[in-house]
Scaffold this motif. Sequence first.
Motif, PDB file in Angstrom:
ATOM      1  N   ILE A  97     -16.240 126.017  70.260  1.00 58.18           N
ATOM      2  CA  ILE A  97     -17.116 125.361  69.428  1.00 58.18           C
ATOM      3  C   ILE A  97     -18.493 126.246  69.416  1.00 58.18           C
ATOM      4  O   ILE A  97     -19.427 125.864  69.070  1.00 58.18           O
ATOM      5  CB  ILE A  97     -17.304 124.002  69.435  1.00 58.18           C
ATOM      6  CG1 ILE A  97     -17.752 123.473  70.862  1.00 58.18           C
ATOM      7  CG2 ILE A  97     -16.207 123.124  68.904  1.00 58.18           C
ATOM      8  CD1 ILE A  97     -18.361 122.191  70.915  1.00 58.18           C
ATOM      9  N   THR A 157     -11.798 125.623  83.989  1.00 56.73           N
ATOM     10  CA  THR A 157     -13.229 125.117  83.149  1.00 56.73           C
ATOM     11  C   THR A 157     -12.994 124.739  81.734  1.00 56.73           C
ATOM     12  O   THR A 157     -12.428 125.267  80.970  1.00 56.73           O
ATOM     13  CB  THR A 157     -14.311 126.203  83.279  1.00 56.73           C
ATOM     14  OG1 THR A 157     -14.330 126.637  84.539  1.00 56.73           O
ATOM     15  CG2 THR A 157     -15.824 125.504  83.116  1.00 56.73           C
ATOM     16  N   ASN A 158     -13.852 123.421  81.338  1.00 55.55           N
ATOM     17  CA  ASN A 158     -13.634 123.116  80.077  1.00 55.55           C
ATOM     18  C   ASN A 158     -14.147 124.072  78.928  1.00 55.55           C
ATOM     19  O   ASN A 158     -15.378 124.518  78.874  1.00 55.55           O
ATOM     20  CB  ASN A 158     -14.165 121.742  79.989  1.00 55.55           C
ATOM     21  CG  ASN A 158     -14.034 121.031  78.584  1.00 55.55           C
ATOM     22  OD1 ASN A 158     -14.259 121.908  77.483  1.00 55.55           O
ATOM     23  ND2 ASN A 158     -13.923 119.694  78.451  1.00 55.55           N
ATOM     24  N   ILE A 202     -14.583 123.722  75.633  1.00 59.03           N
ATOM     25  CA  ILE A 202     -15.625 123.201  74.820  1.00 59.03           C
ATOM     26  C   ILE A 202     -17.229 123.225  75.288  1.00 59.03           C
ATOM     27  O   ILE A 202     -18.061 123.914  74.613  1.00 59.03           O
ATOM     28  CB  ILE A 202     -15.439 121.612  74.543  1.00 59.03           C
ATOM     29  CG1 ILE A 202     -13.825 121.630  74.087  1.00 59.03           C
ATOM     30  CG2 ILE A 202     -16.345 121.142  73.499  1.00 59.03           C
ATOM     31  CD1 ILE A 202     -13.728 119.907  73.918  1.00 59.03           C
ATOM     32  N   LEU A 203     -17.408 122.698  76.523  1.00 59.87           N
ATOM     33  CA  LEU A 203     -18.673 122.682  77.139  1.00 59.87           C
ATOM     34  C   LEU A 203     -19.183 124.051  77.290  1.00 59.87           C
ATOM     35  O   LEU A 203     -20.274 124.438  76.831  1.00 59.87           O
ATOM     36  CB  LEU A 203     -18.559 121.724  78.536  1.00 59.87           C
ATOM     37  CG  LEU A 203     -18.270 120.402  78.226  1.00 59.87           C
ATOM     38  CD1 LEU A 203     -18.217 119.775  79.505  1.00 59.87           C
ATOM     39  CD2 LEU A 203     -19.580 119.550  77.589  1.00 59.87           C
ATOM     40  N   VAL A 204     -18.529 125.059  78.032  1.00 58.81           N
ATOM     41  CA  VAL A 204     -18.827 126.573  78.393  1.00 58.81           C
ATOM     42  C   VAL A 204     -19.296 127.189  76.901  1.00 58.81           C
ATOM     43  O   VAL A 204     -20.379 127.777  76.911  1.00 58.81           O
ATOM     44  CB  VAL A 204     -17.714 127.102  79.024  1.00 58.81           C
ATOM     45  CG1 VAL A 204     -18.446 128.555  79.203  1.00 58.81           C
ATOM     46  CG2 VAL A 204     -17.483 126.447  80.314  1.00 58.81           C
ATOM     47  N   LEU A 244     -20.238 125.791  74.079  1.00 59.02           N
ATOM     48  CA  LEU A 244     -21.215 125.300  73.575  1.00 59.02           C
ATOM     49  C   LEU A 244     -22.713 125.747  74.304  1.00 59.02           C
ATOM     50  O   LEU A 244     -23.502 126.010  73.838  1.00 59.02           O
ATOM     51  CB  LEU A 244     -21.189 123.896  73.322  1.00 59.02           C
ATOM     52  CG  LEU A 244     -22.120 123.438  72.416  1.00 59.02           C
ATOM     53  CD1 LEU A 244     -21.791 123.360  71.140  1.00 59.02           C
ATOM     54  CD2 LEU A 244     -22.984 122.272  72.822  1.00 59.02           C
ATOM     55  N   MET A 245     -22.500 125.696  75.600  1.00 57.51           N
ATOM     56  CA  MET A 245     -23.753 125.900  76.241  1.00 57.51           C
ATOM     57  C   MET A 245     -24.335 127.323  76.145  1.00 57.51           C
ATOM     58  O   MET A 245     -25.383 127.652  76.068  1.00 57.51           O
ATOM     59  CB  MET A 245     -23.349 126.026  77.957  1.00 57.51           C
ATOM     60  CG  MET A 245     -23.261 124.368  78.479  1.00 57.51           C
ATOM     61  SD  MET A 245     -24.907 123.475  78.432  1.00 57.51           S
ATOM     62  CE  MET A 245     -24.412 121.991  77.706  1.00 57.51           C
ATOM     63  N   LEU A 246     -23.126 128.130  75.840  1.00 59.72           N
ATOM     64  CA  LEU A 246     -23.488 129.603  75.523  1.00 59.72           C
ATOM     65  C   LEU A 246     -24.213 129.965  74.241  1.00 59.72           C
ATOM     66  O   LEU A 246     -24.796 130.673  74.091  1.00 59.72           O
ATOM     67  CB  LEU A 246     -22.296 130.397  75.662  1.00 59.72           C
ATOM     68  CG  LEU A 246     -21.667 130.711  77.287  1.00 59.72           C
ATOM     69  CD1 LEU A 246     -20.085 131.301  76.956  1.00 59.72           C
ATOM     70  CD2 LEU A 246     -22.787 131.728  77.923  1.00 59.72           C
ATOM     71  N   TYR A 290     -26.772 128.028  73.272  1.00 57.94           N
ATOM     72  CA  TYR A 290     -27.933 127.796  73.598  1.00 57.94           C
ATOM     73  C   TYR A 290     -28.535 129.117  74.488  1.00 57.94           C
ATOM     74  O   TYR A 290     -29.649 129.509  74.314  1.00 57.94           O
ATOM     75  CB  TYR A 290     -28.574 126.483  74.467  1.00 57.94           C
ATOM     76  CG  TYR A 290     -28.157 125.223  73.840  1.00 57.94           C
ATOM     77  CD1 TYR A 290     -29.178 124.812  72.802  1.00 57.94           C
ATOM     78  CD2 TYR A 290     -26.913 124.768  73.905  1.00 57.94           C
ATOM     79  CE1 TYR A 290     -28.772 123.858  72.134  1.00 57.94           C
ATOM     80  CE2 TYR A 290     -26.789 123.560  73.258  1.00 57.94           C
ATOM     81  CZ  TYR A 290     -27.397 122.973  72.159  1.00 57.94           C
ATOM     82  OH  TYR A 290     -27.368 121.960  71.537  1.00 57.94           O
ATOM     83  N   VAL A 291     -27.619 129.715  75.259  1.00 59.48           N
ATOM     84  CA  VAL A 291     -28.059 131.118  75.996  1.00 59.48           C
ATOM     85  C   VAL A 291     -28.201 132.179  75.072  1.00 59.48           C
ATOM     86  O   VAL A 291     -29.220 132.969  75.008  1.00 59.48           O
ATOM     87  CB  VAL A 291     -27.180 131.297  76.958  1.00 59.48           C
ATOM     88  CG1 VAL A 291     -27.307 132.665  77.634  1.00 59.48           C
ATOM     89  CG2 VAL A 291     -26.776 130.258  78.095  1.00 59.48           C
ATOM     90  N   ASN A 312     -31.536 131.680  73.177  1.00 56.19           N
ATOM     91  CA  ASN A 312     -32.617 132.209  73.654  1.00 56.19           C
ATOM     92  C   ASN A 312     -32.725 133.716  74.044  1.00 56.19           C
ATOM     93  O   ASN A 312     -33.812 134.343  74.208  1.00 56.19           O
ATOM     94  CB  ASN A 312     -32.729 131.654  75.140  1.00 56.19           C
ATOM     95  CG  ASN A 312     -33.283 130.241  75.377  1.00 56.19           C
ATOM     96  OD1 ASN A 312     -34.386 130.000  75.039  1.00 56.19           O
ATOM     97  ND2 ASN A 312     -32.581 129.119  75.686  1.00 56.19           N
ATOM     98  N   LEU A 313     -31.534 134.244  74.113  1.00 52.51           N
ATOM     99  CA  LEU A 313     -31.483 135.708  74.110  1.00 52.51           C
ATOM    100  C   LEU A 313     -32.050 136.320  72.850  1.00 52.51           C
ATOM    101  O   LEU A 313     -32.661 137.200  72.798  1.00 52.51           O
ATOM    102  CB  LEU A 313     -30.088 136.173  74.331  1.00 52.51           C
ATOM    103  CG  LEU A 313     -29.501 136.730  75.764  1.00 52.51           C
ATOM    104  CD1 LEU A 313     -27.943 137.066  75.726  1.00 52.51           C
ATOM    105  CD2 LEU A 313     -30.288 137.641  76.254  1.00 52.51           C
TER     106      LEU A 313
END
Lengths: 310, 361
Positions: free
Chosen positions: B91, B147-148, B150-152, B154-156, B158-159, B162-163
């Motif tokens: 996602i 590692t899940n 979905i979460l990784v 999605l976190m990326l 936001y990263v 910012n980039l």
Amino acid sequence: MDLSNINPILLVASIMISATPILLAAIGEMVVEKSGVLNLGVEGMMITGAVIGFIIAINTGSPLLGFATAAIAGAVLSLAFGVLTQIFLSNQVATGLGLTLVGLGLSSLLGKPYEGQKTVTLPKLDIPILSDLPVVGRMLFSHDIMVYVSLGIVVAVWAFLKHTRAGLILRAVGESHESAHALGYKVIRVRMLAIMFGGACAGLGGAYLSLVRVPQWTEGMTAGAGWIALAIVVFASWRAGRVLVGAYLFGGITVLQLNLQAAGMTWGVQYLSMSPYLITILVLVLISSNRSRGSHNAPANLGQTFHATR
Amino acid sequence: MIRLEKRPQPSKAWTVLTPILAVILTMIFGGIMFGLIGTSPVEAIRTIFWDPLFHPQFANFSRPQLLVKAGPLILIAIGLSIGFRAGIWNIGAEGQYIIGAICGAGAGLALYPMESALILPLMVVAGALGGWAWAMIPALLKVKFGTNEILVSLMLVYVAENLLASVSSGLLRNPEGMGFPGSRNLSQWSSSQNLELIPNTGMHLGVLTAFIAVILAYVLLTRHIQGYNIRLTGEAPRAAKFSGVSPARTILFCLGLAGALAGMAGLFEVTGPAGQISIDFGSGYGFTAIIVAFLGRLHPVGILLAGLLMALTYIGGELAQLMLGVPGASIQLFQGMLLFFLLGVDVLTNYRVRFGAAEVA
């Protein structure tokens, strides 16, 4: 950069403030997941709670009423998720994503007229004796009531899951819905209640953002806090105590990052802002690579649709 | 008493009918929503679904926009749908889209102001590689550590956001831009511009790529062993494992493909309609594409139609904002409702509704 500007007492105090929204959302989601349901809509419920709480607080002048309505709003929104996944048997991952999208849309629609307005926030409690203690008093005992409510919820959830019969039923439903159903427990009813509890907690967490932490309404203000809450549940391997540790750890990273920015760290503000997300990923990797305690602990029926054939 | 009975096979008729039913339900409830915020429901629905195509004044401008908006949505959704088919939940397409644009634009700008017909193709490759690499992070972490994703993924996002903010005010900032954030305008540099292939249709290279992706995805899923393996992994993971399909390879393939397509979509957007890398380049296409993938039943042809429909709600939404003063967010809610209703009525595809008490077996 001048690090001496960072006051350790205020630092701990602000960690507690910044951890509270994710703590509330994460402990709610943990109960939902314990019942075997994966609700990815935490972000959507949080932001809806944030906007509803803000609107009510501004119109009535009572932040506590704002929190109560935010909890109700979160629960109502999660009910939509519950009806779709439990009664209409839809895919939980997709429905959760949908809930987040709906929540983001709904909140920015409702919140438009309130952007930039100020609200009354919760007063800091003045606990006799405790608040007057040197150092510790400022650090731990002069917060607003919701900080203590969130800690109370964590203890209550722990006790509920560990020491009550209802908690045992909830865990049974999450571990094996077929067996729980065969024993005569109402799988769908238990899950619905868990989903609504999770929604209410996420709503409270969102309201804490807009009423205490910021305190203002801006579009998309949760900025991934709901997703971090989901990650914390994995981090905590579905244990209430570790949810608390996880939330405070992440609160700490956020505050430290903001403090470094405020202390005049000029290069790469964006790199600091992305650190909570990167650290979330790092922690997820560490947790899931450690098979002895990580994903091992997940409720066995997590994310599976239950359809009673008999 | 109403109860649900599982169908042995998903109903073919309902597979086609449920999206239409969902659209109708969304129109009804969306109309009520517009009524509540003080806009005439009929007028709002007409402005969103009819006017962009047939309004005597605006249609000439808005009709080409349909393909411009649908292109990236379809391209991203095709990639996502293949992963969703295998039960791999990427996602974070929004992040892959942003990184694709940054990498592609960076590769092009490194050569500025050289003129060559090879620059745009190079940028496309760089964009696809950028998106692919960004998607490989959750893929490799899932394969290596479980590692899940979905979460990784999605976190990326936001990263990546910012980039994006960092490069648009730093590395890729236009040196002649008087210090304002934002890169050089890539749609004005003849080597990198991604122009309409046929004037006044909105048909640019990205849209063409999206159409090709639809055809290739169709071939992959219905005629190719890899597509069969993907569907098998999604529908019966254990059976897939026993028949020798490597879960790790499927994960790497699905996430990598989705990332590359999303990265390409980002590159086509930055060289065409958007024109430059700027802080607000991320437009939410990556998230809307999730709705498109589901609305299109994870089927390439369905996604093509769903992408066009979703593009219509975008343009219609802008028109409604302009003419009726409807808040922009209401369109987002409208799109979310569409996904909700679709998931709700989907029960009819997999289950039969029976009236009367259950028989005792």
